[in-house]
Design a protein around this motif. Structure first.
Motif, PDB file in Angstrom:
ATOM      1  N   VAL A  32       0.841  -0.971  -0.060  1.00  0.00           N
ATOM      2  CA  VAL A  32      -0.129  -0.083   0.059  1.00  0.00           C
ATOM      3  C   VAL A  32       0.712   1.048  -0.081  1.00  0.00           C
ATOM      4  CG1 VAL A  32      -1.726   1.377   1.210  1.00  0.00           C
ATOM      5  CG2 VAL A  32      -1.911  -1.377   1.172  1.00  0.00           C
ATOM      6  N   ALA A  33       0.772   2.137  -1.009  1.00  0.00           N
ATOM      7  CA  ALA A  33       1.474   3.245  -1.057  1.00  0.00           C
ATOM      8  C   ALA A  33       0.660   4.545  -0.644  1.00  0.00           C
ATOM      9  CB  ALA A  33       2.164   3.533  -2.578  1.00  0.00           C
ATOM     10  N   GLY A  34       1.186   5.202   0.178  1.00  0.00           N
ATOM     11  CA  GLY A  34       0.226   6.347   0.432  1.00  0.00           C
ATOM     12  C   GLY A  34       0.439   7.579   0.054  1.00  0.00           C
ATOM     13  N   MET A  35       0.408   7.513  -1.535  1.00  0.00           N
ATOM     14  CA  MET A  35       0.525   8.733  -2.373  1.00  0.00           C
ATOM     15  C   MET A  35       0.028   8.535  -3.794  1.00  0.00           C
ATOM     16  SD  MET A  35       3.550   6.567  -2.208  1.00  0.00           S
ATOM     17  CE  MET A  35       4.545   7.308  -0.906  1.00  0.00           C
ATOM     18  N   PRO A  36      -0.316   9.452  -4.289  1.00  0.00           N
ATOM     19  CA  PRO A  36      -1.004   9.355  -5.576  1.00  0.00           C
ATOM     20  C   PRO A  36      -0.031   8.775  -6.678  1.00  0.00           C
ATOM     21  CG  PRO A  36      -0.477  11.647  -5.321  1.00  0.00           C
ATOM     22  CD  PRO A  36      -0.138  11.089  -3.934  1.00  0.00           C
ATOM     23  N   PRO A  37      -0.450   8.189  -7.676  1.00  0.00           N
ATOM     24  CA  PRO A  37       0.477   7.388  -8.686  1.00  0.00           C
ATOM     25  C   PRO A  37       0.771   8.507  -9.464  1.00  0.00           C
ATOM     26  CG  PRO A  37      -2.143   7.121  -9.345  1.00  0.00           C
ATOM     27  CD  PRO A  37      -1.840   7.572  -7.879  1.00  0.00           C
ATOM     28  N   GLY A  38       2.397   8.342 -10.163  1.00  0.00           N
ATOM     29  CA  GLY A  38       2.873   9.364 -11.105  1.00  0.00           C
ATOM     30  C   GLY A  38       3.889  10.224 -10.497  1.00  0.00           C
ATOM     31  N   GLY A  39       4.007  10.510  -9.132  1.00  0.00           N
ATOM     32  CA  GLY A  39       4.939  11.481  -8.785  1.00  0.00           C
ATOM     33  C   GLY A  39       6.100  10.676  -8.341  1.00  0.00           C
ATOM     34  N   GLY A  40       7.304  11.515  -8.199  1.00  0.00           N
ATOM     35  CA  GLY A  40       8.578  10.692  -7.687  1.00  0.00           C
ATOM     36  C   GLY A  40       8.564   9.857  -6.838  1.00  0.00           C
ATOM     37  N   ALA A  41       7.846   9.902  -5.709  1.00  0.00           N
ATOM     38  CA  ALA A  41       7.730   9.136  -4.531  1.00  0.00           C
ATOM     39  C   ALA A  41       6.906   7.870  -5.179  1.00  0.00           C
ATOM     40  CB  ALA A  41       6.846   9.794  -3.352  1.00  0.00           C
ATOM     41  N   ASP A  42       6.001   7.719  -5.782  1.00  0.00           N
ATOM     42  CA  ASP A  42       5.385   6.668  -6.429  1.00  0.00           C
ATOM     43  C   ASP A  42       6.406   5.879  -7.390  1.00  0.00           C
ATOM     44  OD1 ASP A  42       3.173   4.969  -7.016  1.00  0.00           O
ATOM     45  OD2 ASP A  42       3.096   5.738  -9.162  1.00  0.00           O
ATOM     46  N   VAL A  43       7.091   6.649  -8.085  1.00  0.00           N
ATOM     47  CA  VAL A  43       8.077   5.942  -9.045  1.00  0.00           C
ATOM     48  C   VAL A  43       9.095   5.179  -8.038  1.00  0.00           C
ATOM     49  CG1 VAL A  43      10.148   6.428 -10.664  1.00  0.00           C
ATOM     50  CG2 VAL A  43       7.892   7.777 -10.910  1.00  0.00           C
ATOM     51  N   SER A  44       9.712   5.796  -6.994  1.00  0.00           N
ATOM     52  CA  SER A  44      10.501   5.240  -6.240  1.00  0.00           C
ATOM     53  C   SER A  44       9.920   3.839  -5.516  1.00  0.00           C
ATOM     54  CB  SER A  44      10.811   6.109  -4.919  1.00  0.00           C
ATOM     55  OG  SER A  44      11.434   5.574  -3.758  1.00  0.00           O
ATOM     56  N   GLY A  45       8.605   3.961  -5.193  1.00  0.00           N
ATOM     57  CA  GLY A  45       8.157   2.853  -4.577  1.00  0.00           C
ATOM     58  C   GLY A  45       7.719   1.775  -5.763  1.00  0.00           C
ATOM     59  N   ARG A  46       7.487   2.134  -6.840  1.00  0.00           N
ATOM     60  CA  ARG A  46       7.077   0.858  -7.625  1.00  0.00           C
ATOM     61  C   ARG A  46       8.476   0.194  -8.202  1.00  0.00           C
ATOM     62  NH1 ARG A  46       2.208   0.669  -9.835  1.00  0.00           N
ATOM     63  NH2 ARG A  46       0.603   2.063  -8.849  1.00  0.00           N
TER      64      ARG A  46
END
Length: 320
Positions: A32-46
């Motif tokens: 579960v990623a606590g941020m919207p898709p597409g941003g830098g944090a999401d890229v890092s998580g994926r």
């Protein structure tokens, strides 16, 4: 006879804890990623999920749940099965700042335990192209000459971007006006269109906008300059000592998850973030990889909570 019985009981208990770890993971893991898709944090998580899947030889399914400053995602994870197959890729303010800001959280932070601190990314102080300031000192001078005449944006009330702006206000005794948005994405759009004049943004997204010439960078809120923007001075170098803020991301799981499983996850994530390709990606995003045992993340969260508690009180920062 009694000693033999105690020995058998102890061996049974040890085996019962070892069994889940030995069979873990036995199905895909939900991140579960606590941020919207597409941003830098999401890229890092994926990218982390992809590397972790290779290490554990299981699929890691990423589920983005944004909203309520990460609280919505925490609630979702809190309702899961404590068997280690649901993990939380979270920004650190969810556990370091939200417990101070919210009078009543929709989840209990004590229901979670850190697994590993993945990365740390500093905030970059951005200004729109219209603002007559190219250095942090220019901004401070301008803000003093125009009390409440400069707007600074954030991704929402009480977010790390908001607290960074309030810290600058407090240290220099200036009055920039906070304008919250529903996420850092809309705040950047507002900055580009001159709806707001300045914004502290995560380096993982700020670097692209700076390189694209859409905004200008005044300084980085870190001890050291960013490798991705080596000519950009730190705020300390710019006459604003003490403004060291950023966003850290890490993995947590439920406190009820057995320690052997947590240890397995910790080892696997440390292995995943040591991958050369992942390191390169994170460096280009302006982030530093951390890793280590769970205690590293625990100590970091405690230090951040202590750091911002006083600021939140003095500046009267509240959430609706």
């Amino acid at each position: 006879m009694r000693q033999n019985l105690l020995l058998i009981t102890a061996l049974f208990a040890a085996n019962s804890f070892a069994q889940p770890a030995a069979n873990f993971p036995n199905r895909p893991i939900r991140m579960v990623a606590g941020m919207p898709p597409g941003g830098g944090a999401d890229v890092s998580g994926r990218k982390l999920a992809a590397q972790l899947g290779r290490v554990l030889k299981q699929n890691i399914v990423v589920e983005n749940i944004a909203g309520a400053a990460g609280n919505s995602a925490a609630v979702t994870v809190a309702g899961g099965n404590p068997d280690g197959h649901t993990i939380f890729f979270s920004s650190h303010p969810v556990f370091a700042v939200n417990p101070i800001l919210y009078e009543k959280l929709p989840f209990n932070p004590n229901d979670f335990q850190p697994v590993v601190q993945v990365s740390q990314a500093s905030h970059v102080l951005l200004a729109n192209l219209v603002l007559p300031a190219t250095r942090v000192s220019d901004l401070i001078t301008l803000a003093r000459s125009k009390p409440r005449g400069i707007n600074f944006g954030s991704g929402g009330q009480g977010t790390s971007l908001h607290l960074s702006g309030e810290l600058l206000n407090y240290l220099h005794k200036i009055e920039m006006v906070h304008v919250p948005y529903r996420g850092s994405g809309p705040a950047v759009v507002a900055l580009i269109s001159n709806e707001i004049q300045v914004l502290f943004d995560n380096s993982m997204t700020a670097i692209g906008h700076v390189r694209g010439g859409r905004v200008k960078a005044l300084g980085v809120a870190a001890k050291n300059r960013l490798a991705a923007l080596p000519d950009l001075p730190t705020l300390d170098e710019s006459g604003s000592p003490g403004v060291e803020t950023g966003i850290s991301h890490g993995v947590l799981t439920l406190s009820a998850v057995p320690k052997p499983i947590v240890a397995t996850l910790n080892r696997a994530i440390n292995t995943a973030i040591s991958d050369a390709e992942y390191k390169t990606t994170m460096t280009e995003l302006g982030a530093t990889l951390i890793g280590g045992p769970p205690e590293v993340f625990t100590k970091f969260l405690a230090a951040e909570r202590l750091k911002f508690a006083d600021l939140i009180k003095k500046q009267g920062i509240k959430v609706n």
